[in-house]
Enzyme design. Structure first.
Site, PDB file in Angstrom:
ATOM      1  N   TYR A  63       0.823  -1.206   0.000  1.00 32.02           N
ATOM      2  CA  TYR A  63       0.000   0.000   0.000  1.00 32.02           C
ATOM      3  C   TYR A  63       0.863   1.265   0.000  1.00 32.02           C
ATOM      4  O   TYR A  63       1.574   1.531   0.976  1.00 32.02           O
ATOM      5  CB  TYR A  63      -0.913   0.001   1.243  1.00 32.02           C
ATOM      6  CG  TYR A  63      -2.048  -1.008   1.209  1.00 32.02           C
ATOM      7  CD1 TYR A  63      -2.383  -1.701   0.035  1.00 32.02           C
ATOM      8  CD2 TYR A  63      -2.798  -1.255   2.340  1.00 32.02           C
ATOM      9  CE1 TYR A  63      -3.428  -2.608   0.011  1.00 32.02           C
ATOM     10  CE2 TYR A  63      -3.855  -2.177   2.318  1.00 32.02           C
ATOM     11  CZ  TYR A  63      -4.156  -2.836   1.154  1.00 32.02           C
ATOM     12  OH  TYR A  63      -5.197  -3.734   1.134  1.00 32.02           O
ATOM     13  N   LYS A 119      -1.010  -7.865  -2.752  1.00 29.63           N
ATOM     14  CA  LYS A 119      -2.365  -7.346  -2.590  1.00 29.63           C
ATOM     15  C   LYS A 119      -2.318  -5.853  -2.828  1.00 29.63           C
ATOM     16  O   LYS A 119      -1.513  -5.132  -2.226  1.00 29.63           O
ATOM     17  CB  LYS A 119      -2.868  -7.670  -1.188  1.00 29.63           C
ATOM     18  CG  LYS A 119      -4.271  -7.189  -0.940  1.00 29.63           C
ATOM     19  CD  LYS A 119      -4.829  -7.768   0.333  1.00 29.63           C
ATOM     20  CE  LYS A 119      -6.163  -7.105   0.627  1.00 29.63           C
ATOM     21  NZ  LYS A 119      -6.774  -7.570   1.848  1.00 29.63           N
TER      22      LYS A 119
HETATM   23  P1  FBP Z   1     -11.495  -4.803   2.796  1.00 28.85           P
HETATM   24  O1  FBP Z   1     -11.941  -5.663   1.629  1.00 28.85           O
HETATM   25  O2  FBP Z   1     -12.518  -4.791   3.898  1.00 28.85           O
HETATM   26  O3  FBP Z   1     -11.081  -3.429   2.329  1.00 28.85           O
HETATM   27  O4  FBP Z   1     -10.215  -5.530   3.409  1.00 28.85           O
HETATM   28  C1  FBP Z   1      -8.997  -5.521   2.744  1.00 28.85           C
HETATM   29  C2  FBP Z   1      -7.900  -4.973   3.619  1.00 28.85           C
HETATM   30  O5  FBP Z   1      -6.647  -5.005   2.971  1.00 28.85           O
HETATM   31  C3  FBP Z   1      -7.794  -5.676   4.968  1.00 28.85           C
HETATM   32  O6  FBP Z   1      -6.994  -6.829   4.918  1.00 28.85           O
HETATM   33  C4  FBP Z   1      -7.222  -4.586   5.835  1.00 28.85           C
HETATM   34  O7  FBP Z   1      -7.643  -4.682   7.154  1.00 28.85           O
HETATM   35  C5  FBP Z   1      -7.814  -3.347   5.251  1.00 28.85           C
HETATM   36  O8  FBP Z   1      -8.167  -3.615   3.928  1.00 28.85           O
HETATM   37  C6  FBP Z   1      -6.865  -2.189   5.274  1.00 28.85           C
HETATM   38  O9  FBP Z   1      -7.626  -1.076   4.931  1.00 28.85           O
HETATM   39  P2  FBP Z   1      -7.053   0.393   4.777  1.00 28.85           P
HETATM   40  O10 FBP Z   1      -6.817   0.577   3.312  1.00 28.85           O
HETATM   41  O11 FBP Z   1      -8.155   1.245   5.282  1.00 28.85           O
HETATM   42  O12 FBP Z   1      -5.785   0.467   5.581  1.00 28.85           O
END
Ligand code: FBP
Length: 257
Positions: free
Chosen positions: A139, A170
């Site tokens: 991310y 991911k």
């Molecule tokens: P969601 O499908 O609910 O968005 O979950 C995916 C995820 O990557 C989770 O594994 C993690 O808890 C969350 O999104 C992180 O979200 P953010 O982008 O708000 O940090």
């Protein structure tokens, strides 16, 4: 050799993410989905390729019916500024809990990225020594990241995942098929799965899922859109039709009738 066959079928996957209790707090939950047993039931009935848990939930609730993907780091959203997610569970502990893969989030662009790279490097070595696949939540995030979902940010983060040794990356889908194709290309031999994000209407989710698989991703690692839905198992079946059986959105929507 890392074997993906325990958490993927024909190179495709649908994972149920349930680490939001740590990442977002119980604000995502209601009376039903606050209970991990409910989530494990969805994972089993919906025949998910894996369920993503933190170690505490795994220790107390995991029933070995769906492959376990154990998240090894985590953070809350209470601390503001450049994010750092540090390790809270070892590979050894994950194996003891029955994990078939481990996961780790890296905030690419954060001033703390070096710390996460270092931890990830050690985890990668240990996981791969045990033949365990490693899923990296890549991310882009932090003060210096102007747009975390731009083509450049997403592709850069995915590439870093490949460079660091992730087996599955991911990432997020920004709604632009050409951008996703570039992200997938940048990830090279690492597979790409897409996060769900906040709950959206089912039609958009189905359409997005179709675009995602048509443009090179292997599937979804999704949480809120499933377990906040009234009929999560039916929805999972609809998504699986697209991911595993190449169905068109209209055909998948029939599962929800
Ligand atoms: P969601 O499908 O609910 O968005 O979950 C995916 C995820 O990557 C989770 O594994 C993690 O808890 C969350 O999104 C992180 O979200 P953010 O982008 O708000 O940090």
């Amino acid at each position: 050799m890392v074997k993906l066959s325990k958490i993927m079928k024909k190179g495709k996957a649908l994972y149920l993410a349930y680490d939001q209790g740590m990442e977002h707090g119980p604000t995502d939950f209601n009376d039903r989905n606050v209970d991990p047993n409910y989530i494990l039931e969805i994972a089993e009935k919906g025949k998910f390729s894996g369920v993503i848990l933190q170690k505490g939930v795994a220790e107390k609730y995991y029933n070995h019916k769906v492959p376990l993907i154990l998240k090894l780091n985590g953070k809350t959203n209470l601390v503001k500024g450049d994010p750092l997610s540090s390790q809270v569970c070892s590979v050894k502990e994950a194996i003891k809990l029955g994990a078939k893969a481990v996961g780790y989030t890296i905030y690419v662009g954060s001033v703390h990225e070096q710390k996460m790279f270092k931890e990830f490097g050690k985890i990668e070595e240990e996981a791969h020594d045990h033949g365990l696949p490693l899923i990296a939540w890549m991310y882009p995030r932090g003060k210096s990241v102007k747009n975390p979902v731009s083509r450049e940010s997403l592709a850069y983060a995915a590439r870093v995942g490949l460079e660091l040794g992730a087996d599955i990356i991911k990432t997020k889908y920004n709604g632009k098929p050409a951008d996703l194709r570039w992200v997938v290309k940048s990830a090279g031999k690492a597979k790409v799965v897409i996060a769900g994000g906040p709950k959206k209407d089912v039609k958009s989710l189905i359409k997005e899922t179709y675009e995602i698989v048509k443009n090179g991703a292997c599937g979804l690692a999704i949480g809120r859109n499933i377990w906040q839905h009234e009929e999560p198992v039916k929805l999972a079946k609809a998504l699986k039709k697209i991911i595993f059986y190449d169905a068109k959105p209209k055909e998948a929507m029939r599962e929800l009738k």
